[in-house]
Design a protein around this motif. Structure first.
Motif, PDB file in Angstrom:
ATOM      1  N   GLU A  38      14.002  25.464 -12.307  1.00 39.14           N
ATOM      2  CA  GLU A  38      14.442  24.143 -12.223  1.00 39.14           C
ATOM      3  C   GLU A  38      13.407  23.169 -12.211  1.00 39.14           C
ATOM      4  N   GLU A  39      13.574  21.769 -12.890  1.00 36.52           N
ATOM      5  CA  GLU A  39      12.612  21.009 -13.109  1.00 36.52           C
ATOM      6  C   GLU A  39      12.166  20.270 -12.052  1.00 36.52           C
ATOM      7  N   ILE A  40      10.900  20.185 -11.611  1.00 35.38           N
ATOM      8  CA  ILE A  40      10.617  19.406 -10.543  1.00 35.38           C
ATOM      9  C   ILE A  40       9.643  18.235 -11.157  1.00 35.38           C
ATOM     10  N   VAL A  41      10.298  17.088 -10.221  1.00 35.03           N
ATOM     11  CA  VAL A  41       9.884  15.730 -10.614  1.00 35.03           C
ATOM     12  C   VAL A  41       8.610  15.164  -9.868  1.00 35.03           C
ATOM     13  N   TRP A  42       7.538  14.814 -10.084  1.00 35.04           N
ATOM     14  CA  TRP A  42       6.444  14.187  -9.447  1.00 35.04           C
ATOM     15  C   TRP A  42       6.841  12.561  -9.302  1.00 35.04           C
ATOM     16  N   SER A  43       6.671  12.119  -7.990  1.00 39.50           N
ATOM     17  CA  SER A  43       7.153  10.634  -7.838  1.00 39.50           C
ATOM     18  C   SER A  43       6.009  10.059  -7.156  1.00 39.50           C
ATOM     19  N   SER A  44       5.140   8.936  -7.491  1.00 42.38           N
ATOM     20  CA  SER A  44       4.102   8.327  -6.700  1.00 42.38           C
ATOM     21  C   SER A  44       4.837   7.750  -5.461  1.00 42.38           C
ATOM     22  N   ALA A  45       6.127   7.532  -5.367  1.00 40.45           N
ATOM     23  CA  ALA A  45       6.709   6.952  -3.953  1.00 40.45           C
ATOM     24  C   ALA A  45       6.387   8.005  -2.740  1.00 40.45           C
ATOM     25  N   ASP A  46       6.368   9.453  -3.136  1.00 44.79           N
ATOM     26  CA  ASP A  46       5.899  10.361  -2.268  1.00 44.79           C
ATOM     27  C   ASP A  46       4.733  10.239  -1.612  1.00 44.79           C
ATOM     28  N   TYR A  47       3.751   9.420  -2.110  1.00 43.80           N
ATOM     29  CA  TYR A  47       2.651   9.641  -1.706  1.00 43.80           C
ATOM     30  C   TYR A  47       2.175   8.103  -1.020  1.00 43.80           C
ATOM     31  N   GLU A  48       3.012   7.208  -0.593  1.00 45.38           N
ATOM     32  CA  GLU A  48       2.684   6.057   0.016  1.00 45.38           C
ATOM     33  C   GLU A  48       1.706   6.254   1.132  1.00 45.38           C
ATOM     34  N   GLY A  49       0.784   5.238   1.115  1.00 46.00           N
ATOM     35  CA  GLY A  49      -0.115   5.455   2.234  1.00 46.00           C
ATOM     36  C   GLY A  49      -1.405   6.450   1.895  1.00 46.00           C
ATOM     37  N   LYS A  50      -1.378   6.805   0.694  1.00 41.33           N
ATOM     38  CA  LYS A  50      -2.441   7.910   0.305  1.00 41.33           C
ATOM     39  C   LYS A  50      -2.941   7.212  -1.059  1.00 41.33           C
ATOM     40  N   PRO A  51      -4.316   7.311  -1.242  1.00 35.74           N
ATOM     41  CA  PRO A  51      -4.755   6.827  -2.568  1.00 35.74           C
ATOM     42  C   PRO A  51      -4.054   7.986  -3.600  1.00 35.74           C
ATOM     43  N   VAL A  52      -4.139   7.553  -4.850  1.00 36.08           N
ATOM     44  CA  VAL A  52      -3.680   8.184  -6.176  1.00 36.08           C
ATOM     45  C   VAL A  52      -4.801   8.193  -7.250  1.00 36.08           C
ATOM     46  N   LEU A  53      -4.947   9.327  -7.588  1.00 33.49           N
ATOM     47  CA  LEU A  53      -5.865   9.478  -8.635  1.00 33.49           C
ATOM     48  C   LEU A  53      -5.041  10.365  -9.784  1.00 33.49           C
ATOM     49  N   ILE A  54      -4.864   9.589 -11.065  1.00 37.81           N
ATOM     50  CA  ILE A  54      -4.082  10.134 -12.180  1.00 37.81           C
ATOM     51  C   ILE A  54      -5.063  10.064 -13.129  1.00 37.81           C
ATOM     52  N   MET A  55      -5.256  11.312 -13.760  1.00 38.59           N
ATOM     53  CA  MET A  55      -5.795  11.396 -15.086  1.00 38.59           C
ATOM     54  C   MET A  55      -5.004  11.816 -16.267  1.00 38.59           C
ATOM     55  N   PHE A  56      -4.929  10.800 -17.373  1.00 42.81           N
ATOM     56  CA  PHE A  56      -4.219  11.026 -18.510  1.00 42.81           C
ATOM     57  C   PHE A  56      -4.784  11.882 -19.421  1.00 42.81           C
TER      58      PHE A  56
END
Length: 161
Positions: A38-56
């Motif tokens: 099953e395809e899993i989708v990552w959503s930034s909304a799941d990490y509200e209140g936490k810093p997020v580091l994304i490396m493209f």
């Protein structure tokens, strides 16, 4: 009267100036590269209140591959305190999984990041963006640097205290 004219001029000038907007993460969704039916989708909304580091990154990019150990280390160090993800531009999940395995990338891996990279105005790879707890962009890195892990750590230490 002179003071009133100066005040009026200042108010008019202030109204004409546009303050720079701080880019925000908003709600970004990308598929997770995982060996699952099953395809899993990552959503930034799941990490509200936490810093997020994304490396493209790209599977073909040698500098991205050189940056993977730094991404792994900060993901381990800030597990539970910040969300650290590698977002591949590739559309093919199998290719992304093979490159991640070959280079020992253990952080959360996303693929098909092209649409998100356009929103974030990514112009070259690797390209990392750090967002604070309110998901406002606070730092951008473009290209490879041998001090990348230290730079990530310095910035994340400030945001996770």
């Amino acid at each position: 009267m002179k003071k009133l004219l100066i005040l009026a001029a200042a108010v008019l000038l202030a109204g004409c100036l546009k303050l720079p907007e701080v880019p925000t993460l908003g709600v970004v969704e990308m598929p997770v590269a995982a060996e699952a039916e099953e395809e899993i989708v990552w959503s930034s909304a799941d990490y509200e209140g936490k810093p997020v580091l994304i490396m493209f990154m790209g599977s073909w990019c040698p500098y991205c591959k050189m940056s993977m150990p730094a991404l792994n280390e900060v993901a381990k160090k800030y597990d539970g305190k910040a969300e650290v993800v590698g977002a591949f531009m590739d559309n093919d999940k199998a290719t992304v999984l093979a490159v991640a395995k070959e280079h020992g990338l253990t952080t959360k891996i996303l693929y098909d990041a092209g649409p998100a990279s356009q929103v974030m105005e990514v112009t070259g790879l690797p390209h990392a963006v750090l967002f604070d707890k309110k998901h406002r962009a606070v730092k951008v890195w473009e290209g490879f640097s041998p001090t990348l892990q230290e730079e990530f750590t310095e910035q994340l230490d400030r945001l996770t205290d």
